[in-house]
Design a protein around this motif. Sequence first.
Motif, PDB file in Angstrom:
ATOM      1  N   ALA A 192       0.851  -1.248  -0.117  1.00 48.93           N
ATOM      2  CA  ALA A 192       0.084  -0.060  -0.126  1.00 48.93           C
ATOM      3  C   ALA A 192       1.007   1.180   0.091  1.00 48.93           C
ATOM      4  O   ALA A 192       0.364   2.306  -0.573  1.00 48.93           O
ATOM      5  CB  ALA A 192      -0.817   0.094   1.141  1.00 48.93           C
ATOM      6  N   ASN A 193       2.173   1.221   0.698  1.00 46.65           N
ATOM      7  CA  ASN A 193       2.990   2.212   0.548  1.00 46.65           C
ATOM      8  C   ASN A 193       3.879   2.428  -0.514  1.00 46.65           C
ATOM      9  O   ASN A 193       4.895   3.121  -0.245  1.00 46.65           O
ATOM     10  CB  ASN A 193       3.638   2.161   2.133  1.00 46.65           C
ATOM     11  N   GLY A 194       3.861   1.427  -1.409  1.00 48.08           N
ATOM     12  CA  GLY A 194       4.573   1.469  -2.625  1.00 48.08           C
ATOM     13  C   GLY A 194       6.201   1.092  -2.629  1.00 48.08           C
ATOM     14  O   GLY A 194       6.888   1.342  -3.291  1.00 48.08           O
ATOM     15  N   VAL A 195       6.382   0.166  -1.534  1.00 45.94           N
ATOM     16  CA  VAL A 195       7.744  -0.436  -1.592  1.00 45.94           C
ATOM     17  C   VAL A 195       8.056  -1.204  -2.432  1.00 45.94           C
ATOM     18  O   VAL A 195       9.258  -1.177  -3.246  1.00 45.94           O
ATOM     19  CB  VAL A 195       7.975  -0.828   0.000  1.00 45.94           C
ATOM     20  N   PRO A 196       7.526  -2.344  -2.843  1.00 44.23           N
ATOM     21  CA  PRO A 196       7.893  -3.143  -3.629  1.00 44.23           C
ATOM     22  C   PRO A 196       8.267  -2.465  -5.221  1.00 44.23           C
ATOM     23  O   PRO A 196       9.036  -2.608  -5.847  1.00 44.23           O
ATOM     24  CB  PRO A 196       6.868  -4.207  -3.943  1.00 44.23           C
ATOM     25  N   GLU A 197       7.116  -1.713  -5.361  1.00 46.77           N
ATOM     26  CA  GLU A 197       7.139  -1.024  -6.766  1.00 46.77           C
ATOM     27  C   GLU A 197       8.365   0.106  -6.940  1.00 46.77           C
ATOM     28  O   GLU A 197       9.101   0.197  -8.012  1.00 46.77           O
ATOM     29  CB  GLU A 197       5.743  -0.348  -7.090  1.00 46.77           C
ATOM     30  N   HIS A 198       8.522   0.716  -5.892  1.00 44.67           N
ATOM     31  CA  HIS A 198       9.474   1.869  -5.877  1.00 44.67           C
ATOM     32  C   HIS A 198      10.909   1.334  -5.759  1.00 44.67           C
ATOM     33  O   HIS A 198      11.659   1.871  -6.539  1.00 44.67           O
ATOM     34  CB  HIS A 198       9.130   2.659  -4.427  1.00 44.67           C
ATOM     35  N   HIS A 199      11.203   0.103  -5.313  1.00 45.08           N
ATOM     36  CA  HIS A 199      12.576  -0.396  -5.151  1.00 45.08           C
ATOM     37  C   HIS A 199      12.777  -1.518  -6.023  1.00 45.08           C
ATOM     38  O   HIS A 199      13.787  -2.177  -6.094  1.00 45.08           O
ATOM     39  CB  HIS A 199      12.861  -0.814  -3.787  1.00 45.08           C
ATOM     40  N   GLY A 200      11.787  -2.112  -6.900  1.00 41.75           N
ATOM     41  CA  GLY A 200      11.881  -2.988  -7.838  1.00 41.75           C
ATOM     42  C   GLY A 200      12.377  -4.526  -6.866  1.00 41.75           C
ATOM     43  O   GLY A 200      13.066  -5.192  -7.260  1.00 41.75           O
ATOM     44  N   ILE A 201      11.310  -4.556  -5.808  1.00 45.07           N
ATOM     45  CA  ILE A 201      11.327  -5.753  -4.802  1.00 45.07           C
ATOM     46  C   ILE A 201      10.253  -6.664  -5.185  1.00 45.07           C
ATOM     47  O   ILE A 201       8.963  -6.155  -5.198  1.00 45.07           O
ATOM     48  CB  ILE A 201      11.884  -5.356  -3.591  1.00 45.07           C
ATOM     49  N   ALA A 202      10.580  -8.251  -5.165  1.00 42.27           N
ATOM     50  CA  ALA A 202       9.125  -8.841  -5.133  1.00 42.27           C
ATOM     51  C   ALA A 202       9.031  -9.373  -3.865  1.00 42.27           C
ATOM     52  O   ALA A 202       9.949  -9.687  -2.961  1.00 42.27           O
ATOM     53  CB  ALA A 202       9.642 -10.008  -6.128  1.00 42.27           C
ATOM     54  N   LEU A 203       7.733  -9.426  -3.492  1.00 39.01           N
ATOM     55  CA  LEU A 203       7.272  -9.770  -2.039  1.00 39.01           C
ATOM     56  C   LEU A 203       7.084 -11.307  -2.143  1.00 39.01           C
ATOM     57  O   LEU A 203       6.547 -11.659  -2.972  1.00 39.01           O
ATOM     58  CB  LEU A 203       6.052  -9.095  -1.538  1.00 39.01           C
ATOM     59  N   ALA A 204       7.335 -11.935  -0.908  1.00 40.33           N
ATOM     60  CA  ALA A 204       7.393 -13.581  -0.980  1.00 40.33           C
ATOM     61  C   ALA A 204       6.619 -13.826   0.590  1.00 40.33           C
ATOM     62  O   ALA A 204       6.992 -13.163   1.425  1.00 40.33           O
ATOM     63  CB  ALA A 204       8.366 -14.266  -1.464  1.00 40.33           C
ATOM     64  N   GLN A 205       5.717 -14.964   0.494  1.00 43.99           N
ATOM     65  CA  GLN A 205       5.293 -15.210   1.625  1.00 43.99           C
ATOM     66  C   GLN A 205       6.184 -16.313   2.413  1.00 43.99           C
ATOM     67  O   GLN A 205       6.022 -16.152   3.473  1.00 43.99           O
ATOM     68  CB  GLN A 205       3.926 -15.709   1.728  1.00 43.99           C
ATOM     69  N   GLY A 206       6.951 -17.088   1.672  1.00 46.00           N
ATOM     70  CA  GLY A 206       7.654 -18.255   2.400  1.00 46.00           C
ATOM     71  C   GLY A 206       8.487 -18.670   1.381  1.00 46.00           C
ATOM     72  O   GLY A 206       8.823 -18.350   0.143  1.00 46.00           O
ATOM     73  N   VAL A 207       9.137 -19.971   1.749  1.00 48.87           N
ATOM     74  CA  VAL A 207      10.119 -20.698   0.927  1.00 48.87           C
ATOM     75  C   VAL A 207       9.916 -21.052  -0.591  1.00 48.87           C
ATOM     76  O   VAL A 207      10.453 -20.816  -1.568  1.00 48.87           O
ATOM     77  CB  VAL A 207      10.715 -21.968   1.764  1.00 48.87           C
ATOM     78  N   GLU A 208       8.279 -21.491  -0.703  1.00 53.11           N
ATOM     79  CA  GLU A 208       8.095 -21.963  -1.751  1.00 53.11           C
ATOM     80  C   GLU A 208       7.863 -20.777  -2.853  1.00 53.11           C
ATOM     81  O   GLU A 208       8.285 -21.028  -3.928  1.00 53.11           O
ATOM     82  CB  GLU A 208       6.773 -22.671  -1.767  1.00 53.11           C
ATOM     83  N   HIS A 209       7.350 -19.842  -2.308  1.00 52.00           N
ATOM     84  CA  HIS A 209       7.213 -18.382  -3.213  1.00 52.00           C
ATOM     85  C   HIS A 209       8.814 -18.063  -3.654  1.00 52.00           C
ATOM     86  O   HIS A 209       8.746 -17.792  -4.770  1.00 52.00           O
ATOM     87  CB  HIS A 209       6.414 -17.324  -2.424  1.00 52.00           C
ATOM     88  N   VAL A 210       9.579 -17.955  -2.652  1.00 50.88           N
ATOM     89  CA  VAL A 210      10.858 -17.455  -3.089  1.00 50.88           C
ATOM     90  C   VAL A 210      11.322 -18.538  -4.307  1.00 50.88           C
ATOM     91  O   VAL A 210      12.079 -17.983  -5.327  1.00 50.88           O
ATOM     92  CB  VAL A 210      11.819 -17.776  -1.895  1.00 50.88           C
ATOM     93  N   THR A 211      11.292 -19.764  -3.922  1.00 51.87           N
ATOM     94  CA  THR A 211      11.956 -20.570  -4.902  1.00 51.87           C
ATOM     95  C   THR A 211      11.204 -20.354  -6.460  1.00 51.87           C
ATOM     96  O   THR A 211      12.021 -20.661  -7.419  1.00 51.87           O
ATOM     97  CB  THR A 211      11.532 -22.165  -4.679  1.00 51.87           C
ATOM     98  N   ALA A 212       9.853 -19.870  -6.352  1.00 46.54           N
ATOM     99  CA  ALA A 212       9.409 -19.873  -8.035  1.00 46.54           C
ATOM    100  C   ALA A 212      10.011 -18.450  -8.403  1.00 46.54           C
ATOM    101  O   ALA A 212      10.114 -18.302  -9.485  1.00 46.54           O
ATOM    102  CB  ALA A 212       7.795 -19.565  -7.628  1.00 46.54           C
ATOM    103  N   LEU A 213      10.623 -17.575  -7.720  1.00 44.13           N
ATOM    104  CA  LEU A 213      10.956 -16.232  -7.966  1.00 44.13           C
ATOM    105  C   LEU A 213      12.361 -16.226  -8.409  1.00 44.13           C
ATOM    106  O   LEU A 213      13.099 -15.349  -9.171  1.00 44.13           O
ATOM    107  CB  LEU A 213      10.697 -15.172  -6.917  1.00 44.13           C
TER     108      LEU A 213
END
Length: 358
Positions: A192-213
Motif C-alpha cells: 500500500a505504501n509502494g515499497v515493492p514497486e518503488h524499489h523493484g523488490i518482489a514480495l514473497a510469503q515463504g520458501v516455496e514462493h521464493v523458489t518460484a521467483l
Amino acid sequence: MICPNCERNLLRKERTGNICGHCKRRYALDPKTNSLRLNDLRVRRIAIRLTEGGRTRVTPGQLWYALSRKRIRESEFAPGCAGGAFAGGALVSLWALFGGLPFMLYVSGALLAVGLGILIARKTGAGRGIPPMSRGDFRSVALAEWQRVYGNLPPGVVDDAGHPWPRRPAGASAPNAVLVCPDPSIAAFLTANGVPEHHGIALAQGVEHVTALLPDLPARGPVLVLHDADARGALLLRQLRESLPDRPVVDAGVPLRTVRGLPKAVAYRDPHRKPTAEEVRRLTALGEFTPEELKWLAQGWRFPLVGLPPARLLSVVDRLAAQVGRGVDAERRRAAEVGFMTWPGPAGNDRDPAGGGR
C-alpha cells in the motif's frame, strides 16, 4: 462515553443498541460491550496517529496492536477475582461461625481456595501477555461492526485480507531482490505504501514462493527476511539460509535482543503460535539464544512486526531496499562493462532505487 456523531456524553441507558439517545444515530463500538473497551473516537484517534495524519497507510493488524497494547500490558489471570474470592470466603466464615451453620465452612474453604489458586496462577504468569481480543476477532467482530456502520475501514486503514503478496505481471522488470514477509498485514502495508514497486523488490510469503521467483533474480540478488521476533521467525530465517546456500539471505529483523530491551516494546503471547517441542529443540540447536531467551520463546512470547511504529518500519525497509538496489545495479554495470550482461529482463528496464531510469 462520548457519542462520535453529536459529541454528547452518554450514560449507559442513553445508548441502547449502539444508538445515541440524543441524535438517534448509530455508532460502531461501545466500551462496555467489547473486551478492548473500544469506542469510535478512540479508534479514529489511534488511526490518525498511526497514519501520521494520513501520510502513511496502515493495516488492520497494525491498528489491532496499537489498540490492544495497553490491555496486553495490563493483562493477568482473572483480574479482580482474587480479592472477591477472599472477601467472600471471610464473610461466609463469619456467617458460619456466628450463625451456627458449620456446613457453610465448606463453602468458605472453597472460596478461599479459589482466591489462593488465582494468586498462584498470577504469580506463575498465567494469562499474562494474552490479548483480550485476538487479531482474528478484531477483524471479524470490531472491524466488521465498524464497516457495517460506516461502510468502510477507519481512515487510512487498507484491507489486508486475501493474498497480499502480489504476483509480478508478465513483462515486468526483473526484481532486484526478494523480500520474504509471512505476515499478510505487513505485506499489505508495504504494498500500500509502494515499497515493492518503488524499489523493484518482489514480495514473497515463504520458501516455496521464493523458489518460484529465483529464476527472475540477478545472480547475487539477495533474499531479505522480514519476520516477527518469535520462534517461527527465527526458524524461518534458518530454513531460508539452508534452502538457499548460494544466495545472500539477509535478516531484516525484528532482532529479538534489541526489541526486548526497548521499554515501550510490549510483547504478547498467542496460544495458537506456541512452538512445539520439536521447534524448541531446533531453536536450541541453533545456538543463537541464551537459556532465558529460549524459555521466553518456548512460552509463546513474541513481538510482532505489526507492533513497530509504521513510519519507522517503512523507513527501515526503504533504507535497506535502497542499499540492495544500489548494490545490484553496481554489479549489473560491472557485468555490462566486460561484455557478458546475463541479468534477466529486457535491456533498458533497469532502474535506480528511487524509481527513475539510469
